[in-house]
Design an enzyme around this catalytic site. Structure first.
Site, short mmCIF file in Angstrom:
data_model
loop_
_atom_site.label_atom_id
_atom_site.label_comp_id
_atom_site.label_asym_id
_atom_site.label_seq_id
_atom_site.Cartn_x
_atom_site.Cartn_y
_atom_site.Cartn_z
N GLY A 156 8.65 -4.96 -2.44
CA GLY A 156 10.03 -5.43 -2.35
C GLY A 156 10.23 -6.13 -1.02
N ARG A 157 11.48 -6.18 -0.58
CA ARG A 157 11.80 -6.92 0.65
C ARG A 157 11.07 -6.34 1.87
NH1 ARG A 157 17.70 -6.46 -1.78
NH2 ARG A 157 16.68 -4.51 -2.28
N ARG A 179 5.10 -3.09 -9.42
CA ARG A 179 5.38 -3.07 -10.85
C ARG A 179 5.32 -4.49 -11.41
NH1 ARG A 179 10.84 0.22 -10.81
NH2 ARG A 179 10.92 -1.13 -8.98
N ILE A 238 6.50 5.10 4.58
CA ILE A 238 7.85 4.91 5.11
C ILE A 238 8.84 4.83 3.94
CG2 ILE A 238 7.22 3.80 7.30
CD1 ILE A 238 8.01 1.09 5.90
N ALA A 239 8.38 5.24 2.75
CA ALA A 239 9.22 5.06 1.56
C ALA A 239 10.12 6.27 1.32
CB ALA A 239 8.34 4.76 0.37
N ARG A 240 9.57 7.28 0.70
CA ARG A 240 10.31 8.50 0.43
C ARG A 240 9.33 9.66 0.35
NH1 ARG A 240 14.36 6.76 1.78
NH2 ARG A 240 16.35 6.56 0.71
N GLU A 269 12.08 17.13 3.05
CA GLU A 269 12.53 16.96 4.43
C GLU A 269 13.98 17.44 4.59
OE1 GLU A 269 11.84 12.62 4.52
OE2 GLU A 269 14.00 12.38 4.80
N HIS A 287 12.05 10.43 9.78
CA HIS A 287 12.81 9.49 8.93
C HIS A 287 13.68 8.55 9.79
CE1 HIS A 287 14.53 8.99 4.60
NE2 HIS A 287 14.56 7.85 5.27
N ILE A 288 12.99 7.78 10.64
CA ILE A 288 13.72 6.91 11.57
C ILE A 288 13.40 5.43 11.38
CG2 ILE A 288 14.04 8.66 13.38
CD1 ILE A 288 11.59 7.35 14.85
C1 8YV Z 1 18.26 5.95 5.92
C2 8YV Z 1 16.55 5.10 4.23
O1 8YV Z 1 18.19 6.24 7.27
O2 8YV Z 1 17.92 3.26 3.69
C3 8YV Z 1 17.14 4.11 3.29
O3 8YV Z 1 16.81 4.18 2.09
O4 8YV Z 1 15.68 5.79 3.90
C4 8YV Z 1 17.02 5.18 5.63
O5 8YV Z 1 17.18 3.90 6.14
C5 8YV Z 1 18.53 7.24 5.20
O6 8YV Z 1 18.36 7.20 3.85
C6 8YV Z 1 19.95 7.70 5.53
O7 8YV Z 1 20.91 7.25 4.65
#
Ligand code: 8YV
Length: 328
Positions: A156-157, A179, A238-240, A269, A287-288
């Site tokens: 994606g972006r 995908r 850095i996704a989820r 988390e 998660h920064i």
């Molecule tokens: C957020 C993120 O800090 O935008 C997202 O999807 O994972 C992060 O940028 C977090 O989800 C807080 O809302």
């Protein structure tokens, strides 16, 4: 006419609160207390709208208690905290905060990749612990970034932003799996070649995960996938949390099945799998990836803009669904 009642579920910038206060009757959480799902639902039960963040779960159970709720504006691009089908069925509009964080998050993905491949935090801990007594030829020898093969899963972006940094800034060969394949112009812009998932896993020197989380992407990277990767490879998430099987990853790091990992997101988390805390070859951040002041302000402002537009009867800026608002 009385102002719409809005819950701001987490602490946010005072200037965003001040702006929202001009339009709405607000309940805020500037102490940033952690609410259970039941506490969130209770506070939402008399609200017309909500300003949420990625940790605030909005599902059928919560919605059943919120008869007035018409919109939830997420201060995040990811929206796996929303049950979109349930929201649509309940006539609740969902919005997210895309685009404003793309470059900042891509910067961070690259920073984490570099810290991981070049063993920056591991070596800093060594230095701080007073263990640095002499130079040696292989001390914290890591792997190169320039000229290496950068693999991106999820194009994606943000994935495209990472591809451009790798290809144009570091002369990397970029391969990706997604995908759907990008069109030829976008592939050329990113200097990225499309490959199957298995080839991506087998070929990447550095593999960055940037795909959205859903039931379908749960444990996309587990023991079987880690077994395909190069023993010299690094893995960046850095996704989820939940996209990687953290227990399997900790085991793979311990046995050096792969060289190293950089993780900004974790299953469950803010809890972190205890085995990840004991292996040295992983860089861990809380998660920064989107956390710069201007970007977080832009994300919060976009969520506020969505709420304001909606209650002014204008089209929301970044809608995720199209509920039949007429039913409320
Ligand atoms: C957020 C993120 O800090 O935008 C997202 O999807 O994972 C992060 O940028 C977090 O989800 C807080 O809302």
């Amino acid at each position: 006419m009385s102002k719409p009642k809005i819950l701001v579920a987490r602490a946010v910038f005072p200037e965003v609160i001040a702006r929202l206060e001009q339009h709405f009757d607000l309940q805020t959480n500037q102490n940033d207390d952690s609410w259970s799902k039941a506490e969130l639902a209770e506070r939402l039960s008399d609200k017309d709208g909500a300003f949420t963040t990625g940790g605030d779960r909005i599902d059928a159970e919560v919605l059943a208690q919120c008869p007035r709720l018409k919109i939830c504006a997420n201060m995040a691009v990811g929206y796996n905290n929303f049950d979109l089908d349930a929201m649509t069925a309940a006539g609740v509009l969902a919005t997210n905060a895309p685009d404003v964080l793309t470059e900042t998050t891509a910067d961070f993905g690259f920073a984490l990749l570099m810290a991981t491949a070049r063993r920056i935090t591991e070596s800093e801990h060594f230095l701080r612990a007073g263990q640095w007594t002499k130079w040696s030829y292989d001390m914290f020898a890591g792997s190169d970034i320039h000229g290496a093969t950068l693999g991106i899963l999820g194009m994606g972006r943000i994935g495209q932003g990472i591809a451009k940094r790798g290809a144009h800034g570091f002369g990397m060969k970029v391969i990706y799996h997604n995908r759907s394949r990008l069109d030829a112009a976008l592939e050329a812009e990113c200097k990225a070649g499309y490959v199957g998932k298995e080839e991506l896993l087998r070929t990447a020197d550095h593999l960055v995960l940037v795909l959205p989380y859903s039931a379908a992407s749960h444990h996309t990277i587990g023991a079987a996938e880690l077994a395909l990767m190069k023993p010299t490879a690094t893995l960046i998430n850095i996704a989820r949390g939940g996209i990687v099987d953290d227990a399997a990853l900790a085991a793979a790091l311990k046995t050096r099945r792969i060289a190293a990992a950089g993780l900004d997101v974790f299953e469950g988390e803010p809890a972190v799998h205890p085995d990840l805390l004991t292996v040295p070859n992983v860089v861990l951040t809380p998660h920064i990836a989107s956390a710069t002041v201007p970007t977080r302000l832009a994300m919060a402002s976009l969520a506020a803009d969505n709420l304001i537009a909606f209650f002014e009867g204008k089209p929301p800026l970044t809608p995720l669904n199209q509920p039949l608002q007429a039913i409320k």
